[in-house]
Design an enzyme around this catalytic site. Structure first.
Site, mmCIF file in Angstrom:
data_model
loop_
_atom_site.group_PDB
_atom_site.id
_atom_site.type_symbol
_atom_site.label_atom_id
_atom_site.label_comp_id
_atom_site.label_asym_id
_atom_site.label_seq_id
_atom_site.Cartn_x
_atom_site.Cartn_y
_atom_site.Cartn_z
ATOM 1 N N GLU A 163 0.814 -1.232 0.000
ATOM 2 C CA GLU A 163 0.000 0.000 0.000
ATOM 3 C C GLU A 163 0.833 1.261 0.000
ATOM 4 O OE1 GLU A 163 -1.081 -2.664 1.589
ATOM 5 O OE2 GLU A 163 -3.073 -2.945 0.735
ATOM 6 N N HIS A 214 -10.865 -4.581 9.912
ATOM 7 C CA HIS A 214 -11.418 -4.374 8.567
ATOM 8 C C HIS A 214 -12.716 -3.591 8.578
ATOM 9 C CE1 HIS A 214 -8.509 -7.502 7.775
ATOM 10 N NE2 HIS A 214 -8.664 -7.327 6.491
#
Lengths: 431, 376
Positions: free
Chosen positions: B106, B175
């Site tokens: 990322e 998440h």
């Protein structure tokens, strides 16, 4: 085991070597021979008979056998074409960069420069050698020690010093400061250690995407080389064959931590693992030029990325607040200054090769000094940005695309943007 | 003093019997049902149903068609067709030069796309979810959002960061986080949170065209929901301007300011309020978090005298907190009661279903809390 021995040999503080080799000839200190690549700034040779009379006639110089160390890579040619004019220009450029940094040093001590100020004194050969190997259409991005690069890419001394002084006519209109400067093919000036490396990979990616044949040089320090995202950038660059040179300026200290105290492998040119690497004498402006020239051709040939390591040395502290003497000895600094200085190195060559005489060099010194002094004086005369909401709130978003208003400290200070057409600036970096 | 201020009468009332508030049941009463129920009131001919997923896909495809500087890069966006199938078919249509599978990196690929934007391209950087973008938040904020200002306005960064954000179902604490407040606090960024298919298409297209860095905070649970798309929205030139909220449901008794998935929940809550108490709630879909449409909130509060913010992020320093602060600053005199908020609970999202339900706003909770504020 080798990896355990090699880094130590490379990073051993110079002071230990001094005992081992008390006799040293000027400009070829035994201490540097302990490092795998020489940091002798005057190790390039030329046959006097090869040197032409005319200033613009090319001739060949031969780099030292110890100018490069390779990793999974055929070494660049040790022969470099140059001209007397170019050599003189290189000398002038390095002197000018150093003069500018010295001016910044003075202004900082006079408390005219605020906040951070990181000087590159001692590392001039990297910025100058690189600029002499690339075009304005090539791209460069670096970290916060950026004044020399900004200048070599085309930023004027007055705009850079003006920026340091926080002036309206500074290179970033007084909004960036010491660490944030943009110029032709130059993407800053970035303050977060290591973050510029993937950004650089993206610049290279964009050039490839647009079918440009230019090269991107993404610079970082030995300290930043341990950032995870540096390795992430390596991976993507190799995976996608991005034309980029990842160039580590190893000045031996990440802030105050010696390379061998921060890095398990101090062979930074091998850090790319699956990317070929080259270690370069970063004190010799000619070696730097030869290396970047080679890398530019390598990338243009579609061979993908390279990892470079310029072995160099910072004379000053990490920043202005660091005297730079708690983690290294004054003797070490003094030795590098007196025996490995990049400016003294090229100066010696200019004299030795008969490119010019002492008088011409003195003239160039004077000229550089006068130019910088003049520019600094002009910068000091520049006005500070008006302390108005218009200036404070300008350029947070592209003009014309701003929100209706942004909030001040209290609602009464909210700034309402005028209604206007979107004006996307053409970045000078996008060449 | 502090105690007294905290326990003003209305607040006291609201605090009186928290246990009486029913537990949420958002998984039973779903947002889509609510949305379509509401939307059926006015469906001009020519509209068609479209999922949020397809709307996002269409937005990207149209912008890629229009401008070859636009490309999509992210994890699993190409061959896999998108982890949530949002980029489905783009690889086949635009080829691997412009639809690029990234390694799981990322920080690296966010930095790379920012660099590409600085060099003149218009990347769409997809995060599989914004939870993973936390690894890349430095690049989003320091490299993307601040560069234009730091360069003195000479270096633009036209980039779109997008991906699902906030609550999903049964995916646990790491998440499920909502980053609206994180990105919403950064000058230099624009942040939008689409609710419907029209929102999704119009906002994403506007984001890609906007010359600034924009975060498009989508929601996984909305991807599969269908909404009517007006004829106008079906056009390939349809964009929704940033900073303009949409009144999803007009009302006169209470203003519910909300965003993303909570818009659907608030619409259901509004129906409950109407059927149970005869109360007309005005539901404002913010659409855009930065810039935020304060004017729409003030106008509505002027009319209703009551304001409730509904969001699913953590309560502290959140979007709801900001909305209440703005309401207090700009519309205090119009308020008949203290502004209130329904937010996610201050809890790392638990996995077990019943616990998870307690951690996020539900339609019933929104309706009951509004009723409490209105003393009905």
């Amino acid at each position: 085991m080798l990896s355990k021995i090699a880094p130590r040999a490379f990073t051993a503080p110079v002071r230990y070597s001094a005992y081992a080799s008390p006799v040293r000839a000027a400009f070829s200190p035994a201490v540097v021979s302990r490092r795998t690549v020489t940091t002798d700034a005057a190790s390039t040779h030329a046959e006097k008979s090869d040197i032409p009379d005319a200033d613009d006639q090319p001739f060949t110089v031969k780099l030292s056998d110890e100018a490069f160390e390779t990793y999974e890579l055929d070494p660049p040619s040790y022969e470099l074409n140059t001209t007397k004019n170019e050599l003189k220009q290189m000398y002038y450029d390095m002197v000018a960069v150093r003069r500018m940094e010295m001016a910044a040093d003075r202004l900082y001590k006079e408390k005219k420069i605020r906040g951070f100020c990181h000087l590159s004194t001692g590392q001039e050969a990297v910025a100058v050698g690189m600029e002499h190997a690339i075009e304005k259409t090539d791209h460069v991005i670096t970290a916060y020690r950026c004044h020399g690069f900004a200048m070599m890419r085309g930023g004027s001394v007055r705009s850079i010093i003006g920026e340091l002084l926080g002036r309206r006519e500074g290179i970033a209109y007084g909004k960036g400061g010491s660490m944030h400067m943009f110029s032709t093919g130059f993407y800053g000036g970035n303050g977060i250690v290591g973050a510029q490396v993937p950004v650089g990979a993206g610049i290279g990616f964009a050039n490839q995407y647009m079918g440009k044949k230019n090269v991107t040089v993404s610079l970082y320090g030995d300290g930043a080389s341990n950032q995870g995202q540096v390795f992430e950038a390596f991976n993507m660059a190799k995976l996608w064959n991005i034309p980029i040179i990842f160039a580590c300026e190893n000045n031996k200290y990440g802030m105050g931590t010696a390379a061998n105290r921060s890095s398990a492998l101090t062979d930074y040119y091998k850090r790319g693992q699956y990317i070929p690497g080259l270690k370069i004498n970063g004190m010799d402006v000619l070696a730097v030029k030869a290396a970047i020239q080679y890398g530019k051709e390598y990338c243009a040939a579609g061979k993908g990325p390279l990892v470079y390591e310029f072995v160099t040395y910072r004379y000053g502290g990490h920043s202005m607040s660091d005297p730079g003497t708690t983690y290294r000895t004054r003797e070490e600094i003094q030795r590098m200054r007196s025996t490995n200085d990049p400016i003294a190195g090229i100066k010696q060559k200019l004299l030795e090769w008969g490119v010019c005489d002492e008088g011409v060099l003195k003239e160039m010194d004077k000229e550089a000094r006068a130019h910088v002094d003049e520019e600094v004086a002009a910068a000091e005369k520049m006005a500070a940005p008006d302390a108005t909401p218009e200036v404070l709130f300008e350029d947070i978003y592209v003009r014309g695309s701003e929100p209706q208003f942004l909030r001040g400290r209290v609602p009464e200070e909210n700034y309402y943007y005028p209604d206007r057409e979107v004006q996307v600036p053409k970045s000078p970096a996008q060449t | 003093m502090v105690g007294q201020r905290l326990l003003r009468p209305a607040a006291q009332l609201l605090r009186s019997s928290p246990s009486a508030l029913p537990r949420c049941s958002f998984q039973k009463v779903s947002a889509p049902a609510a949305a379509s129920r509401w939307r059926t009131y006015a469906t001009p001919s020519g509209t068609k149903e479209m999922t949020v997923r397809d709307a996002l896909n269409e937005a990207m495809a149209e912008e890629m068609e229009k401008n070859d500087k636009v490309f999509v890069l992210g994890e699993e966006v190409a061959q896999y067709n998108g982890a949530y199938k949002v980029t489905k078919g783009l690889l086949d249509r635009f080829g691997e030069k412009r639809v690029i599978d990234s390694p799981i990196t990322e920080s690296g690929f966010a930095g790379l796309t920012v660099g590409a934007a600085l060099a003149g391209l218009h990347p769409v950087c997809e995060f599989m979810t914004f939870n993973f973008a936390m690894q890349a938040i430095d690049q989003i904020i320091n490299s993307a959002a601040k560069t234009h200002y730091m360069s003195g306005g000479i270096q633009p960064c036209n980039i779109t960061f997008r991906g699902p954000n906030g609550f999903a179902s049964g995916v646990g604490a790491q998440h499920s986080q909502d980053y609206s407040a994180w990105y919403g606090s950064i000058p230099g960024l624009k942040v939008v949170a689409p609710y419907s298919a029209e929102d999704a298409k119009g906002l994403l297209k506007a984001a890609i065209r906007d010359p600034n860095p924009v975060c498009v905070l989508e929601n996984e649970l909305l991807y599969g929901l269908s909404f009517p798309m007006s004829v106008e929205a079906q056009s390939d030139d349809f964009v929704i301007p940033f900073g303009k909220a949409k009144i999803e449901r007009p009302g006169k008794d209470i203003t519910i300011v909300t965003l993303s998935r909570c818009v659907g929940q608030s619409l259901v809550a509004a129906e409950i309020l109407k059927s149970k108490y005869g109360v007309e709630a005005e539901v404002i879909n913010l659409r855009s978090i930065k810039p935020l449409d304060v004017e729409a909130i003030v106008k509505s509060v002027k009319k209703t005298g009551h304001m409730m913010a509904v969001e699913s992020g953590f309560p502290s320093f959140g979007v709801g907190a900001e909305i209440i602060a703005l309401t207090a600053e700009y519309a205090f005199d119009y308020l008949d009661a203290p502004p209130i908020r329904v937010t996610g609970a201050e809890v790392p999202t638990p996995y077990a279903q019943k616990l998870e339900e307690m951690a996020f706003p539900s339609e019933q909770l929104i309706a009951d809390y509004a009723a409490k504020l209105l003393k009905v």
